[in-house]
Design a protein around this motif. Structure first.
Motif, PDB file in Angstrom:
ATOM      1  N   VAL A  24      15.314  14.167   3.499  1.00  0.00           N
ATOM      2  CA  VAL A  24      14.420  14.382   4.562  1.00  0.00           C
ATOM      3  C   VAL A  24      14.770  15.195   5.677  1.00  0.00           C
ATOM      4  O   VAL A  24      15.786  14.820   6.498  1.00  0.00           O
ATOM      5  CB  VAL A  24      14.048  12.817   5.243  1.00  0.00           C
ATOM      6  CG1 VAL A  24      12.977  13.107   6.290  1.00  0.00           C
ATOM      7  CG2 VAL A  24      13.709  12.115   4.259  1.00  0.00           C
ATOM      8  N   VAL A  50      11.666  16.731   2.143  1.00  0.00           N
ATOM      9  CA  VAL A  50      10.805  15.909   2.478  1.00  0.00           C
ATOM     10  C   VAL A  50      10.403  16.216   4.116  1.00  0.00           C
ATOM     11  O   VAL A  50      11.277  16.403   4.742  1.00  0.00           O
ATOM     12  CB  VAL A  50      10.642  14.540   2.406  1.00  0.00           C
ATOM     13  CG1 VAL A  50       9.051  13.664   2.954  1.00  0.00           C
ATOM     14  CG2 VAL A  50      10.908  14.334   0.853  1.00  0.00           C
ATOM     15  N   ILE A 104       7.500  18.071   0.188  1.00  0.00           N
ATOM     16  CA  ILE A 104       6.500  16.980   0.068  1.00  0.00           C
ATOM     17  C   ILE A 104       5.993  16.994   1.673  1.00  0.00           C
ATOM     18  O   ILE A 104       7.286  16.796   2.368  1.00  0.00           O
ATOM     19  CB  ILE A 104       7.044  15.780  -0.492  1.00  0.00           C
ATOM     20  CG1 ILE A 104       7.067  15.790  -1.752  1.00  0.00           C
ATOM     21  CG2 ILE A 104       6.144  14.613  -0.141  1.00  0.00           C
ATOM     22  CD1 ILE A 104       7.974  14.542  -2.629  1.00  0.00           C
ATOM     23  N   CYS A 156       5.832   9.115  -3.301  1.00  0.00           N
ATOM     24  CA  CYS A 156       6.872  10.611  -3.084  1.00  0.00           C
ATOM     25  C   CYS A 156       7.571  10.634  -4.367  1.00  0.00           C
ATOM     26  O   CYS A 156       7.574  11.840  -5.072  1.00  0.00           O
ATOM     27  CB  CYS A 156       7.522  10.640  -1.910  1.00  0.00           C
ATOM     28  SG  CYS A 156       6.604  10.716  -0.079  1.00  0.00           S
TER      29      CYS A 156
END
Length: 421
Positions: free
Chosen positions: A244, A221, A299, A205
């Motif tokens: 995240v 992400v 991502i 990533c």
């Protein structure tokens, strides 16, 4: 036990190769697809007379008499699924120049059933001729490594890398080196063998973000699945400064636009890697399980089940790139649809291959139980490979999978027996 011949017909992977080069797929039609081996070396089926469980072993390629690949257990596991996964393992070993072939085991049974360990033991006993001499296995979906090793110990096989360890000049010393490496403690209270695969995914990533000039702190992400692979990937992405924002487990999706506190969230997991909702912070939003695929994130990391991204849900994906942490996470048709929209998929046989590559580095004595040595080597390899995949995509319109297949079709030769110190 049944040895099965190929019934003929195409596989999903064949369909993917057929799609390569067609208009609208994002693939350069001037670049001919690489030749793919579609037929496995061996298929075995096992039927458990006690529970009715069905187990499979597919050896896609055998090199120097060895093949490697994990064993999964889930209700509904099929032969075609295991065959796809074995093909992916063959791609992994060839892409990372490992001197072995690829295989996969699978059992159609619920891993939460109290009889699951007994089923696993009977399955491995049935597969013992291959485990003893040719097949090196490890954990996979529904089957943690410690349970595999417990079963192997009861069968007198010591450890699941047995087929390779027995070839060593000093099997006892090699087994001890493997055990020390797998159980080396790393930051966060984890074991090296549990997190090395997710560490590789995290750096896939990070390398993808670098390829488009984006710094970690500005990258978001979403991760589907926070078990061994997805959870450790989330942890190392969080440590690297990426945000995240979204994760999903079997119970649903958790979201926080400002970024989730991943270490705290991982501490809330139970033995089945599901998060205790009663202890969630107030700023964490609970959404349906499917919402992770449509998350607003740079991502998307599918890290749970195979075939998670399909033609039916591919248009829900809003990410800039998909990084496959789960094996066969994207169907070929869905991948072609994503490519047509300009969304590349970093294939599993590169992005999540860190665990198998590291295991063989450990077996061959190229790394030891010092975590920094393993992390440094895997980080370097992953950044190099992902940079090449992304360059081929942005500069030539060649999908990352096609580039990876070209690597897999030209592996380093194995001219003699594998020497294990």
């Amino acid at each position: 036990m049944t040895t099965m011949q190929n019934p003929g017909g195409s596989t999903p992977q064949v369909a993917a190769q057929t799609a390569a080069g067609l208009p609208g797929t994002g693939v350069n039609p001037a670049v001919a697809p690489a030749t793919r081996r579609t037929e496995p070396y061996l298929r075995l089926q096992w039927n458990d007379t006690v529970t009715g469980a069905v187990g499979y072993l597919v050896v896609h390629t055998l090199r120097a008499g060895l093949a490697t690949g994990g064993t999964r257990m889930r209700a509904g596991c099929t032969l075609s699924e295991v065959e796809d996964l074995a093909r992916g393992m063959a791609n992994k070993t060839a892409t990372f120049d490992l001197p072995i072939g690829g295989a996969k085991g699978g059992v159609d049974f619920d891993p939460k059933d109290p009889r699951a360990v007994e089923v696993m033991e009977r399955y491995f006993e049935a597969m013992r001729p291959w485990l003893d001499a040719h097949w090196v296995t490890a954990e996979d979906l529904g089957v943690p490594q410690h349970l595999i090793d417990e079963v192997f110990d009861r069968l007198g096989l010591d450890q699941s890398f047995h087929a390779a360890i027995r070839r060593a000049a000093d099997p006892a010393a090699t087994c001890e080196r493997v055990r020390r490496g797998l159980n080396a403690e790393v930051e966060g209270g984890f074991l090296l063998g549990d997190v090395i695969g997710g560490y590789g995914v995290a750096h896939s990533c990070l390398a993808a973000a670098v390829s488009w000039g984006q710094v970690p702190a500005e990258t978001t992400v979403a991760i589907q699945g926070i078990g061994t692979m997805g959870g450790s990937a989330a942890y190392y992405l969080h440590e690297a400064g990426m945000k995240v924002t979204t994760v999903a487990d079997a119970a649903g999706t958790l979201h926080c636009a400002d970024g989730l506190d991943i270490p705290a969230l991982l501490d809330l997991r139970d033995e089945y890697n599901e998060v205790d909702r009663t202890r969630l912070p107030e700023n964490v939003e609970q959404l349906p399980r499917s919402a992770v695929l449509s998350a607003e994130a740079d991502i998307l990391v599918p890290a749970a089940i195979s075939y998670a991204i399909t033609p039916d849900n591919s248009f829900d994906v809003r990410a800039r790139v998909v990084v496959e942490a789960a094996n066969a996470a994207t169907t070929p048709e869905a991948e072609a649809m994503l490519a047509a929209r300009g969304v590349p998929v970093l294939p599993d046989f590169v992005a999540n291959a860190g665990a198998v590559a590291w295991a063989w580095w450990l077996l061959l004595g190229q790394v030891d139980d010092a975590p920094d040595t393993s992390f440094d080597r895997l980080r370097t390899v992953m950044h190099t490979k992902v940079a090449q995949l992304m360059a081929a995509w942005t500069e030539q319109g060649v999908t990352p999978r096609e580039t990876g297949h070209r690597w897999a079709d030209d592996p380093a030769p194995v001219t003699g027996p594998v020497v294990i110190p």
